[in-house]
Design a protein around this motif. Structure first.
Motif, PDB file in Angstrom:
ATOM      1  N   ASN A  39       0.794  -3.749  -4.607  1.00 42.65           N
ATOM      2  CA  ASN A  39      -0.439  -3.409  -5.327  1.00 42.65           C
ATOM      3  C   ASN A  39      -0.862  -1.943  -5.202  1.00 42.65           C
ATOM      4  O   ASN A  39      -2.053  -1.636  -5.191  1.00 42.65           O
ATOM      5  N   CYS A  40       0.112  -1.057  -5.109  1.00 43.56           N
ATOM      6  CA  CYS A  40      -0.195   0.380  -5.120  1.00 43.56           C
ATOM      7  C   CYS A  40      -0.269   0.857  -6.565  1.00 43.56           C
ATOM      8  O   CYS A  40       0.248   0.215  -7.478  1.00 43.56           O
ATOM      9  N   ASN A  57      -1.952  -1.404  -1.422  1.00 41.00           N
ATOM     10  CA  ASN A  57      -3.161  -0.993  -2.139  1.00 41.00           C
ATOM     11  C   ASN A  57      -3.465   0.502  -1.989  1.00 41.00           C
ATOM     12  O   ASN A  57      -4.618   0.907  -1.932  1.00 41.00           O
ATOM     13  N   ASP A  75      -4.771   0.764   1.866  1.00 37.06           N
ATOM     14  CA  ASP A  75      -6.060   1.130   1.252  1.00 37.06           C
ATOM     15  C   ASP A  75      -6.372   2.622   1.299  1.00 37.06           C
ATOM     16  O   ASP A  75      -7.538   3.019   1.230  1.00 37.06           O
TER      17      ASP A  75
END
Length: 191
Positions: A39-40, A57, A75
């Motif tokens: 999910n990057c 992410n 994140d």
């Protein structure tokens, strides 16, 4: 079949690992032996050099080169045109590939547009590097740093808001309501 998206103009070299749900946009180059988590999002004209590690992410905005020696935990946000270095004293005529220095960007940290991170200086969890800052030393977790050379001007919550500590060393994030404590020049979130 890939479980990630890569724009047709992106170059993905053999030998890299790319997690499910990751998106790689126009004219980006993903080099061998790098690891990109799930999910990057890698914007336009991004270069990920060999042996770079990006956690899950991670958001990489346009025109960012992530050089060998850089590790970004989950994140992390890398703003448009921010810069990492990996050699402390580069010279065109001298090969220093064996001298790449490590830079660790810890979980949840954000680096603003056009900021420069001089290699070997780690960025603490949830730290916030202001746009255009030049980081020349370690950045503490939850620190807010700005300027050239960068200097710490305060503390910031995991949601990205300035923390105002009372006389007892406590502060609350205005968005999340989460509580933080400042003790011995270190900030911790209180569960």
């Amino acid at each position: 079949m890939n479980n990630y998206f890569a724009h047709e103009t992106a170059v993905i070299d053999d030998g890299c690992e790319i997690g499910a749900g990751t998106k790689i946009w126009h004219f980006s180059h993903i080099m061998p032996n790098c690891k990109i988590g799930k999910n990057c999002n890698l914007g336009q004209n991004v270069v990920v050099s060999p042996n770079v590690i990006l956690g899950e992410n991670v958001k990489v905005q346009n025109n960012v080169s992530i050089y060998s020696g850089v590790i970004c935990e989950d994140d992390v946000f890398l703003g448009p045109s921010m810069v990492f270095t990996n050699v402390i004293n580069p010279r065109s005529a001298i090969v220093r590939r064996g001298e790449y220095q490590k830079t660790m960007v810890k979980k949840g940290a954000s680096i603003g547009a056009n900021a420069t991170i001089v290699c070997g200086n780690n960025i603490g969890e949830y730290a916030f590097i202001g746009a255009g800052a030049v980081v020349t030393k370690e950045v503490l977790p939850y620190a807010l740093v700005v300027g050239n050379p960068s200097k710490q001007i305060g503390w910031i919550s995991e949601y990205g808001h300035r923390l105002k500590f009372n006389e007892h060393g406590f502060a609350r994030c205005k968005e999340s309501g989460e509580k933080y404590q400042l003790k011995n020049n270190k900030v911790e979130k209180i569960a």
